[in-house]
Design an enzyme around this catalytic site. Structure first.
Site, PDB file in Angstrom:
ATOM      1  N   GLU A  52       0.736 -13.289  12.508  1.00 52.64           N
ATOM      2  CA  GLU A  52       1.374 -12.238  12.939  1.00 52.64           C
ATOM      3  C   GLU A  52       1.133 -10.941  12.023  1.00 52.64           C
ATOM      4  O   GLU A  52       1.308 -11.044  10.673  1.00 52.64           O
ATOM      5  CB  GLU A  52       2.627 -12.335  13.344  1.00 52.64           C
TER       6      GLU A  52
ATOM      7  N   ASP B 179       0.715  -1.137  -0.053  1.00 55.66           N
ATOM      8  CA  ASP B 179       0.039  -0.043  -0.087  1.00 55.66           C
ATOM      9  C   ASP B 179       0.672   1.277   0.083  1.00 55.66           C
ATOM     10  O   ASP B 179       2.075   1.082   0.722  1.00 55.66           O
ATOM     11  CB  ASP B 179      -1.082  -0.019   1.201  1.00 55.66           C
TER      12      ASP B 179
ATOM     13  N   ARG C  42      -5.282  -1.710   8.746  1.00 58.86           N
ATOM     14  CA  ARG C  42      -6.398  -2.500   8.412  1.00 58.86           C
ATOM     15  C   ARG C  42      -6.078  -3.556   7.567  1.00 58.86           C
ATOM     16  O   ARG C  42      -5.076  -3.528   6.688  1.00 58.86           O
ATOM     17  CB  ARG C  42      -7.605  -1.774   8.190  1.00 58.86           C
TER      18      ARG C  42
ATOM     19  N   ASN D 142     -10.926  -2.241  -5.309  1.00 61.74           N
ATOM     20  CA  ASN D 142     -10.048  -1.205  -6.393  1.00 61.74           C
ATOM     21  C   ASN D 142     -10.708  -1.066  -7.586  1.00 61.74           C
ATOM     22  O   ASN D 142     -10.782  -0.163  -8.302  1.00 61.74           O
ATOM     23  CB  ASN D 142      -8.717  -1.786  -6.382  1.00 61.74           C
TER      24      ASN D 142
ATOM     25  N   ARG E  98       0.348   7.986  -2.318  1.00 60.33           N
ATOM     26  CA  ARG E  98       1.093   8.676  -1.286  1.00 60.33           C
ATOM     27  C   ARG E  98       2.408   8.913  -1.513  1.00 60.33           C
ATOM     28  O   ARG E  98       3.064  10.345  -1.386  1.00 60.33           O
ATOM     29  CB  ARG E  98       0.889   8.449   0.192  1.00 60.33           C
ATOM     30  N   PHE E  99       3.118   7.861  -2.266  1.00 58.45           N
ATOM     31  CA  PHE E  99       4.494   8.001  -2.271  1.00 58.45           C
ATOM     32  C   PHE E  99       4.801   8.958  -3.483  1.00 58.45           C
ATOM     33  O   PHE E  99       5.691  10.074  -3.259  1.00 58.45           O
ATOM     34  CB  PHE E  99       5.292   6.524  -2.720  1.00 58.45           C
TER      35      PHE E  99
ATOM     36  N   SER F  48      -7.707  -5.171  -5.281  1.00 58.32           N
ATOM     37  CA  SER F  48      -8.634  -5.767  -4.747  1.00 58.32           C
ATOM     38  C   SER F  48      -9.917  -5.736  -5.697  1.00 58.32           C
ATOM     39  O   SER F  48      -9.943  -4.975  -6.495  1.00 58.32           O
ATOM     40  CB  SER F  48      -8.857  -5.051  -3.431  1.00 58.32           C
ATOM     41  N   THR F  49     -10.844  -6.559  -5.392  1.00 61.20           N
ATOM     42  CA  THR F  49     -12.447  -6.332  -5.898  1.00 61.20           C
ATOM     43  C   THR F  49     -12.630  -4.777  -5.582  1.00 61.20           C
ATOM     44  O   THR F  49     -13.336  -4.305  -6.511  1.00 61.20           O
ATOM     45  CB  THR F  49     -13.200  -7.280  -5.325  1.00 61.20           C
TER      46      THR F  49
ATOM     47  N   ASN G 265       1.412   3.624  -2.767  1.00 64.45           N
ATOM     48  CA  ASN G 265       2.017   4.090  -3.935  1.00 64.45           C
ATOM     49  C   ASN G 265       1.677   5.499  -4.363  1.00 64.45           C
ATOM     50  O   ASN G 265       2.632   6.261  -4.745  1.00 64.45           O
ATOM     51  CB  ASN G 265       1.808   2.944  -5.353  1.00 64.45           C
TER      52      ASN G 265
HETATM   53  C1  IPE Z   1      -5.456  -2.488  -0.250  1.00 62.11           C
HETATM   54  O1  IPE Z   1      -5.135  -1.232  -0.298  1.00 62.11           O
HETATM   55  C2  IPE Z   1      -5.411  -3.359  -1.622  1.00 62.11           C
HETATM   56  C3  IPE Z   1      -3.852  -3.417  -2.275  1.00 62.11           C
HETATM   57  C4  IPE Z   1      -2.945  -2.934  -1.609  1.00 62.11           C
HETATM   58  C5  IPE Z   1      -3.828  -3.908  -3.576  1.00 62.11           C
HETATM   59  P1  IPE Z   1      -6.071   0.181  -0.663  1.00 62.11           P
HETATM   60  O2  IPE Z   1      -5.425   1.079  -0.820  1.00 62.11           O
HETATM   61  O3  IPE Z   1      -7.080  -0.320  -1.969  1.00 62.11           O
HETATM   62  O4  IPE Z   1      -7.061  -0.149   0.567  1.00 62.11           O
HETATM   63  P2  IPE Z   1      -7.751   0.755   1.439  1.00 62.11           P
HETATM   64  O5  IPE Z   1      -8.871   1.570   0.335  1.00 62.11           O
HETATM   65  O6  IPE Z   1      -6.997   1.874   2.072  1.00 62.11           O
HETATM   66  O7  IPE Z   1      -8.557   0.084   2.505  1.00 62.11           O
HETATM   67  C1  IPE Z   2      -1.464   0.457  -3.475  1.00 62.27           C
HETATM   68  O1  IPE Z   2      -1.180   1.748  -3.488  1.00 62.27           O
HETATM   69  C2  IPE Z   2      -1.689  -0.101  -4.903  1.00 62.27           C
HETATM   70  C3  IPE Z   2      -3.113  -0.450  -5.253  1.00 62.27           C
HETATM   71  C4  IPE Z   2      -4.035  -0.518  -4.075  1.00 62.27           C
HETATM   72  C5  IPE Z   2      -3.525  -0.860  -6.493  1.00 62.27           C
HETATM   73  P1  IPE Z   2      -2.525   2.800  -3.477  1.00 62.27           P
HETATM   74  O2  IPE Z   2      -2.894   3.188  -4.751  1.00 62.27           O
HETATM   75  O3  IPE Z   2      -3.539   2.373  -2.563  1.00 62.27           O
HETATM   76  O4  IPE Z   2      -1.760   4.270  -3.120  1.00 62.27           O
HETATM   77  P2  IPE Z   2      -2.336   5.009  -1.624  1.00 62.27           P
HETATM   78  O5  IPE Z   2      -2.489   4.170  -0.543  1.00 62.27           O
HETATM   79  O6  IPE Z   2      -3.662   5.695  -2.233  1.00 62.27           O
HETATM   80  O7  IPE Z   2      -1.197   5.930  -1.456  1.00 62.27           O
HETATM   81 MG    MG Z   3      -4.043   2.453  -0.724  1.00 67.93          MG
END
Ligand code: IPE
Ligand code: IPE
Ligand code: MG
Length: 293
Positions: A261, A71, A248, A119, A75-76, A116-117, A73
């Site tokens: 863990e 998680d 979470r 996403n 925000r980075f 994820s579904t 990407n």
């Molecule tokens: C969880 O990240 C899914 C993946 C890393 C693929 P999300 O960024 O989609 O999750 P939420 O929305 O913060 O719960």
């Molecule tokens: C995880 O990074 C990648 C996927 C969920 C596909 P995010 O895209 O969720 O990046 P943040 O969490 O919004 O920074």
């Molecule tokens: Mg995310």
């Protein structure tokens, strides 16, 4: 060791700050804080710290299965004023590195959450299309990766794969076909994946078997569900890592993590370092020792 690095960095900073008070020596002060020597010193201590940590964790009990919620990407990317697509691209490249680190530790199972579904309905089509491009490229790279072949890594994808575009499914099939004969290590990528959906799909199969008379009611137990999960042959994860500060599970491997863990770190996925991986493993080992498992 974290303290040691901070104290070295801080000490150099403090000397520089102190020197900055005196106008006349402000340029040497600036030189100290920005110089290549300072950075090479800090990165050298970083490497030493990581090597020591590696030595320590190798003496402990290694997890057999690590799974990662990759998680952070976007925000980075935002933190560096980059496009979100660049964040996802760096995330893909990070996964290749992490796979190598995990293989070097001889950890047999690595499972990652890539889409994820949720996403698939929650992200705009522009972002989804660029993610699909990256899965396609990433899977094709993995299929060709000499390390995957020399270490005999079986690659597989799980989730509601039928919901993915054709180009991603072709890349999955290619990676799976190229590695299907291997079994030294198992790398699983969860795509179009949801833990609840996985349980629902398993329950549907149980219902079908029951209706067909193959599975009497009193034989339905947790093992029957486990056996019908997407990757029933994989043991439950010992350690789940989630990057980027959220604490979470976001519908990841709900059934399988009953006793795993959980380790959360603030680092965004594209910045996840070897040291971060080792710290997660060290924390796992500490907790196992503490509770005598
Ligand atoms: C969880 O990240 C899914 C993946 C890393 C693929 P999300 O960024 O989609 O999750 P939420 O929305 O913060 O719960
Ligand atoms: C995880 O990074 C990648 C996927 C969920 C596909 P995010 O895209 O969720 O990046 P943040 O969490 O919004 O920074
Ligand atoms: Mg995310």
């Amino acid at each position: 060791m974290g303290r040691q690095r901070k104290s070295l960095g801080n000490r150099i900073d403090n000397v520089a700050k102190w020197l900055l008070k005196f106008r006349i020596i402000s340029s040497p002060a600036r030189y100290i804080s920005n110089s290549k020597i300072t950075w090479s010193l800090i990165s050298r201590t970083d490497r030493i710290r990581t090597r020591r940590l590696e030595g320590r964790i190798k003496n402990g009990e290694m997890p057999n299965h690590i799974s990662i919620i990759m998680d952070g990407n976007r925000r980075f990317a935002w933190s560096q004023s980059l496009e979100r697509e660049i964040g996802h691209l760096k995330g893909k490249d990070k996964l290749k590195q992490v796979m190598e680190w995990v293989l070097n530790l001889k950890i047999k199972y690595l499972t990652v959450y890539a889409l994820s579904t949720e996403n698939m309905t929650g992200r705009d089509s522009g972002e989804l299309e660029s993610l699909y491009d990256l899965y396609q490229i990433g899977l094709n790279e993995i299929a060709e990766d000499p390390l995957i072949h020399s270490k005999k890594v079986k690659v597989q994808a799980v989730g509601r794969l039928e919901e993915l575009p054709e180009r991603v499914r072709v890349a999955i099939k290619n990676a799976e076909d190229r590695t299907e004969g291997y079994s030294n290590f198992i790398f699983t990528v969860c795509l179009a994946y949801g833990g609840r959906e996985e349980i629902v799909d398993a329950v549907k199969e149980v219902a079908i078997d029951h209706a067909a008379g193959r599975l009497p009611l009193d034989e339905i137990n947790s093992e029957q569900i486990s056996n019908r999960l997407y990757s029933a042959e994989i043991p439950d994860p010992d350690l789940v890592i989630r990057t980027s500060g959220e604490e979470r599970i976001s519908n990841f491997l709900l059934w399988q993590i009953a006793y795993s863990e959980l380790y959360f770190t603030d680092v965004h996925w594209p910045s996840f370092s070897r040291n971060d991986l080792y710290e997660a493993i060290e924390s796992y080992q500490y907790r196992r020792r503490k509770y005598g498992k």
